[in-house]
Design a protein around this motif. Sequence first.
Motif, short mmCIF file in Angstrom:
data_model
loop_
_atom_site.label_atom_id
_atom_site.label_comp_id
_atom_site.label_asym_id
_atom_site.label_seq_id
_atom_site.Cartn_x
_atom_site.Cartn_y
_atom_site.Cartn_z
N MET A 1 0.85 -1.17 0.00
CA MET A 1 0.00 0.00 0.00
C MET A 1 0.90 1.24 0.00
N ALA A 2 0.70 2.10 -0.98
CA ALA A 2 1.47 3.34 -1.07
C ALA A 2 0.65 4.50 -0.49
N LEU A 3 1.25 5.20 0.45
CA LEU A 3 0.61 6.36 1.05
C LEU A 3 1.41 7.60 0.70
N LEU A 4 0.75 8.58 0.13
CA LEU A 4 1.37 9.87 -0.13
C LEU A 4 0.98 10.78 1.02
N LYS A 5 1.97 11.42 1.64
CA LYS A 5 1.71 12.22 2.84
C LYS A 5 2.20 13.65 2.68
N ARG A 6 1.43 14.57 3.26
CA ARG A 6 1.80 15.99 3.30
C ARG A 6 1.45 16.52 4.69
N GLU A 7 2.47 16.94 5.43
CA GLU A 7 2.22 17.46 6.77
C GLU A 7 1.47 18.78 6.68
N LEU A 8 0.42 18.90 7.48
CA LEU A 8 -0.38 20.13 7.54
C LEU A 8 0.01 20.98 8.73
N TYR A 9 0.35 20.33 9.83
CA TYR A 9 0.54 21.07 11.07
C TYR A 9 1.36 20.22 12.03
N ARG A 10 2.25 20.89 12.78
CA ARG A 10 2.99 20.22 13.84
C ARG A 10 3.24 21.24 14.95
N HIS A 11 2.97 20.81 16.18
CA HIS A 11 3.20 21.67 17.34
C HIS A 11 3.77 20.82 18.47
N VAL A 12 4.89 21.26 19.04
CA VAL A 12 5.54 20.53 20.12
C VAL A 12 5.79 21.49 21.27
N THR A 13 5.45 21.06 22.49
CA THR A 13 5.76 21.84 23.69
C THR A 13 6.58 20.97 24.62
N GLY A 14 7.26 21.55 25.56
CA GLY A 14 8.10 20.77 26.49
C GLY A 14 8.62 21.70 27.55
N PRO A 15 9.62 21.37 28.30
CA PRO A 15 10.58 20.27 28.22
C PRO A 15 10.26 19.09 29.14
N GLU A 16 9.76 19.31 30.37
CA GLU A 16 9.52 18.20 31.30
C GLU A 16 8.42 17.28 30.80
N VAL A 17 7.27 17.86 30.50
CA VAL A 17 6.18 17.09 29.90
C VAL A 17 6.06 17.58 28.47
N THR A 18 6.39 16.72 27.54
CA THR A 18 6.38 17.11 26.14
C THR A 18 5.06 16.67 25.51
N HIS A 19 4.46 17.59 24.80
CA HIS A 19 3.20 17.32 24.10
C HIS A 19 3.44 17.62 22.62
N ALA A 20 3.11 16.66 21.76
CA ALA A 20 3.26 16.84 20.33
C ALA A 20 1.92 16.58 19.65
N ASP A 21 1.58 17.43 18.71
CA ASP A 21 0.32 17.32 17.97
C ASP A 21 0.67 17.49 16.50
N ARG A 22 0.26 16.52 15.66
CA ARG A 22 0.60 16.60 14.24
C ARG A 22 -0.59 16.15 13.41
N CYS A 23 -0.87 16.90 12.34
CA CYS A 23 -1.90 16.54 11.38
C CYS A 23 -1.26 16.37 10.02
N THR A 24 -1.65 15.29 9.33
CA THR A 24 -1.06 14.96 8.04
C THR A 24 -2.18 14.65 7.04
N LEU A 25 -2.07 15.21 5.84
CA LEU A 25 -2.98 14.88 4.76
C LEU A 25 -2.42 13.64 4.08
N ILE A 26 -3.25 12.61 3.92
CA ILE A 26 -2.78 11.33 3.38
C ILE A 26 -3.66 10.91 2.22
N PHE A 27 -3.00 10.45 1.14
CA PHE A 27 -3.71 9.84 0.02
C PHE A 27 -3.26 8.40 -0.09
N ASP A 28 -4.20 7.48 0.10
CA ASP A 28 -3.93 6.05 -0.04
C ASP A 28 -4.15 5.71 -1.51
N THR A 29 -3.05 5.44 -2.23
CA THR A 29 -3.14 5.23 -3.68
C THR A 29 -3.84 3.92 -4.03
#
Length: 93
Positions: A1-29
């Motif tokens: 299965m080929a997936l084409l991906k394009r990142e839309l958004y990424r946000h990372v906070t830290g340092p002791e407690v790190t929170h990461a949030d990422r959204c990706t546009l994906i096309f399953d060919t």
Amino acid sequence: MALLKRELYRHVTGPEVTHADRCTLIFDTDAKKLYVEREVADFDASVVGTIQIQSSTMDIADYLKQGGQTAGHRELWRLLQTIFKEDNNSEEM
């Protein structure tokens, strides 16, 4: 299965407690499906390196209907406008 991906958004906070949030546009060919994947990860260094990851997928309309206008929403709108931009110099068929 080929997936084409394009990142839309990424946000990372830290340092002791790190929170990461990422959204990706994906096309399953193979399935011919276009959707948004959201991954949220929390890492707590104070609790012996505990990490919690949540992942969900949604179609584009559902993603755009979510409350607020994030950087991911704005990037997806920009991509959609680019795809459907009318070329004023071309003649209609």
